[in-house]
Scaffold this motif. Sequence first.
Motif, mmCIF file in Angstrom:
data_model
loop_
_atom_site.group_PDB
_atom_site.id
_atom_site.type_symbol
_atom_site.label_atom_id
_atom_site.label_comp_id
_atom_site.label_asym_id
_atom_site.label_seq_id
_atom_site.Cartn_x
_atom_site.Cartn_y
_atom_site.Cartn_z
ATOM 1 N N GLU A 91 0.873 -1.165 0.000
ATOM 2 C CA GLU A 91 0.000 0.000 0.000
ATOM 3 C C GLU A 91 0.915 1.221 0.000
ATOM 4 O OE1 GLU A 91 -2.627 -0.304 3.331
ATOM 5 O OE2 GLU A 91 -3.966 -1.697 2.290
ATOM 6 N N VAL A 92 0.713 2.100 -0.964
ATOM 7 C CA VAL A 92 1.551 3.287 -1.097
ATOM 8 C C VAL A 92 0.769 4.465 -0.534
ATOM 9 C CG1 VAL A 92 2.924 4.685 -2.661
ATOM 10 C CG2 VAL A 92 2.508 2.273 -3.194
ATOM 11 N N ILE A 93 1.283 5.043 0.531
ATOM 12 C CA ILE A 93 0.578 6.095 1.252
ATOM 13 C C ILE A 93 1.285 7.422 1.024
ATOM 14 C CG2 ILE A 93 -0.182 6.896 3.532
ATOM 15 C CD1 ILE A 93 0.217 3.733 4.240
ATOM 16 N N CYS A 94 0.519 8.413 0.626
ATOM 17 C CA CYS A 94 1.074 9.749 0.423
ATOM 18 C C CYS A 94 0.416 10.706 1.410
ATOM 19 C CB CYS A 94 0.836 10.215 -1.006
ATOM 20 S SG CYS A 94 1.623 11.799 -1.375
ATOM 21 N N ARG A 95 1.218 11.396 2.182
ATOM 22 C CA ARG A 95 0.714 12.286 3.232
ATOM 23 C C ARG A 95 1.026 13.736 2.890
ATOM 24 N NH1 ARG A 95 -0.828 8.984 7.337
ATOM 25 N NH2 ARG A 95 0.181 6.941 7.504
ATOM 26 N N ARG A 96 -0.025 14.555 2.858
ATOM 27 C CA ARG A 96 0.126 15.983 2.631
ATOM 28 C C ARG A 96 -0.068 16.777 3.922
ATOM 29 N NH1 ARG A 96 0.181 17.132 -2.848
ATOM 30 N NH2 ARG A 96 -0.233 19.328 -2.353
ATOM 31 N N TYR A 97 -0.822 16.191 4.866
ATOM 32 C CA TYR A 97 -1.027 16.775 6.193
ATOM 33 C C TYR A 97 -0.968 15.637 7.218
ATOM 34 C CZ TYR A 97 -2.769 20.935 3.761
ATOM 35 O OH TYR A 97 -2.883 22.037 2.956
ATOM 36 N N SER A 98 -0.553 15.956 8.422
ATOM 37 C CA SER A 98 -0.477 14.937 9.475
ATOM 38 C C SER A 98 -1.875 14.522 9.904
ATOM 39 C CB SER A 98 0.304 15.475 10.676
ATOM 40 O OG SER A 98 -0.319 16.648 11.198
ATOM 41 N N ASP A 99 -2.041 13.215 10.082
ATOM 42 C CA ASP A 99 -3.321 12.667 10.520
ATOM 43 C C ASP A 99 -3.135 11.172 10.773
ATOM 44 O OD1 ASP A 99 -6.115 12.177 10.975
ATOM 45 O OD2 ASP A 99 -6.596 13.830 9.632
ATOM 46 N N GLY A 100 -4.140 10.560 11.395
ATOM 47 C CA GLY A 100 -4.181 9.111 11.542
ATOM 48 C C GLY A 100 -2.963 8.517 12.208
ATOM 49 N N SER A 101 -2.452 7.428 11.608
ATOM 50 C CA SER A 101 -1.326 6.690 12.204
ATOM 51 C C SER A 101 -0.054 7.528 12.252
ATOM 52 C CB SER A 101 -1.066 5.402 11.410
ATOM 53 O OG SER A 101 -0.712 5.688 10.072
ATOM 54 N N PHE A 102 0.071 8.496 11.361
ATOM 55 C CA PHE A 102 1.243 9.384 11.386
ATOM 56 C C PHE A 102 1.316 10.118 12.726
ATOM 57 C CE2 PHE A 102 3.572 13.289 10.585
ATOM 58 C CZ PHE A 102 4.605 12.898 9.754
ATOM 59 N N CYS A 103 0.177 10.643 13.164
ATOM 60 C CA CYS A 103 0.129 11.369 14.441
ATOM 61 C C CYS A 103 0.401 10.431 15.609
ATOM 62 C CB CYS A 103 -1.228 12.041 14.620
ATOM 63 S SG CYS A 103 -1.540 13.360 13.425
ATOM 64 N N LYS A 104 -0.105 9.200 15.533
ATOM 65 C CA LYS A 104 0.114 8.241 16.616
ATOM 66 C C LYS A 104 1.574 7.849 16.718
ATOM 67 C CE LYS A 104 -4.528 6.268 16.450
ATOM 68 N NZ LYS A 104 -5.341 5.056 16.175
ATOM 69 N N ARG A 105 2.219 7.669 15.570
ATOM 70 C CA ARG A 105 3.629 7.253 15.576
ATOM 71 C C ARG A 105 4.550 8.340 16.105
ATOM 72 N NH1 ARG A 105 5.258 5.770 9.833
ATOM 73 N NH2 ARG A 105 3.149 6.325 9.226
ATOM 74 N N PHE A 106 4.252 9.584 15.728
ATOM 75 C CA PHE A 106 5.181 10.663 16.042
ATOM 76 C C PHE A 106 4.674 11.634 17.093
ATOM 77 C CE2 PHE A 106 6.005 9.455 11.528
ATOM 78 C CZ PHE A 106 7.232 8.841 11.757
ATOM 79 N N SER A 122 -14.870 16.096 8.044
ATOM 80 C CA SER A 122 -14.379 14.968 7.264
ATOM 81 C C SER A 122 -15.399 14.555 6.211
ATOM 82 C CB SER A 122 -14.094 13.771 8.179
ATOM 83 O OG SER A 122 -13.027 14.048 9.050
ATOM 84 N N LEU A 123 -14.888 14.106 5.070
ATOM 85 C CA LEU A 123 -15.731 13.618 3.985
ATOM 86 C C LEU A 123 -15.259 12.238 3.546
ATOM 87 C CD1 LEU A 123 -15.870 16.895 1.827
ATOM 88 C CD2 LEU A 123 -17.658 16.026 3.357
ATOM 89 N N ASP A 124 -14.844 11.416 4.514
ATOM 90 C CA ASP A 124 -14.248 10.125 4.186
ATOM 91 C C ASP A 124 -14.638 9.077 5.224
ATOM 92 O OD1 ASP A 124 -12.193 10.095 6.414
ATOM 93 O OD2 ASP A 124 -11.599 11.925 5.384
ATOM 94 N N LYS A 125 -14.030 7.887 5.112
ATOM 95 C CA LYS A 125 -14.452 6.758 5.939
ATOM 96 C C LYS A 125 -14.087 6.908 7.418
ATOM 97 C CE LYS A 125 -10.507 3.622 5.764
ATOM 98 N NZ LYS A 125 -10.110 2.225 5.600
ATOM 99 N N ASP A 126 -13.294 7.890 7.797
ATOM 100 C CA ASP A 126 -13.028 8.119 9.220
ATOM 101 C C ASP A 126 -14.326 8.365 9.981
ATOM 102 O OD1 ASP A 126 -10.355 7.721 8.995
ATOM 103 O OD2 ASP A 126 -9.754 9.789 9.370
ATOM 104 N N LEU A 127 -15.352 8.805 9.272
ATOM 105 C CA LEU A 127 -16.638 9.084 9.911
ATOM 106 C C LEU A 127 -17.285 7.827 10.473
ATOM 107 C CD1 LEU A 127 -18.102 11.630 7.344
ATOM 108 C CD2 LEU A 127 -17.543 12.124 9.724
ATOM 109 N N VAL A 128 -16.869 6.653 9.996
ATOM 110 C CA VAL A 128 -17.460 5.411 10.506
ATOM 111 C C VAL A 128 -17.179 5.236 11.992
ATOM 112 C CG1 VAL A 128 -15.522 3.853 10.020
ATOM 113 C CG2 VAL A 128 -17.856 2.979 9.962
ATOM 114 N N LEU A 129 -16.098 5.859 12.467
ATOM 115 C CA LEU A 129 -15.762 5.774 13.883
ATOM 116 C C LEU A 129 -16.475 6.831 14.710
ATOM 117 C CD1 LEU A 129 -11.908 5.174 13.589
ATOM 118 C CD2 LEU A 129 -13.724 3.489 13.820
#
Length: 239
Positions: free
Chosen positions: A93-108, A212-219
């Motif tokens: 899975e190739v992930i491109c990040r333009r802003y910090s969010d999700g697992s990026f924030c958890k890791r760092f 948000s306009l994406d699947k994060d809303l499922v949570l």
Amino acid sequence: MEIEREALIKKGKTNNIFLTNIEEILEIEASDRVYSDDPCVIKEISGKGKINNEISMYCFMLLEKNGIKTHFINIGTNDSSKFVRKLDMIKLEVICRRYSDGSFCKRFGCKKGIEIEPCAVEFSLKDDNLKDPFIPKFAIEHMNIATKEEIDYIEKITIIVSDLLSEYFDNLGIRLIDFKIEFGRDEDGNLLIGDEISPDTCRLVDKETGKSLDKDLVLENIDDVKSAYMKVLERVQTT
């Protein structure tokens, strides 16, 4: 020759894949399943598959128009499906990040919304049993998942895709936070973008409201997911 759907060969988290009467062509049908893996949540949302499929086709046509090769051929046997070229998918899975969010924030340990300039490309090993762990480039090559030349090409194309999608969504009043794409090899060994590009694989935020306009809303509230996806589609349809 008219393309016809044949046997189901794979039922994924959110998509079903079918053989067709033409060996080198598959049909991918977007299901109404919505999936989040943190924590693991799978729900059914009536009509979500049709919405996602249309958004994904628009995105693939945008990339093709700009010289980026994808597996997309045409709409499939129904509004939730598309015909695609059969690829030997790379287990990344190739992930491109333009802003910090999700697992990026958890890791760092950083807050959400920090702009990442230039955008950051990272890889995860596509393996459900291992929960798609982060994998460094040297390991990708060492494990014979992809060659160094392929890794470099994937990074280059992902950055181009990032710029194209970011500008496209920005013009629709949507901020592209990050996204995931996948690559596969065609019968001649060429790398093409496969899978899908939709609110299931992108983090998207309304620039005006910050929502948000994406699947994060499922949570957060499952009832908001279809409405959010429809807002994206309605804006995409204006292009």
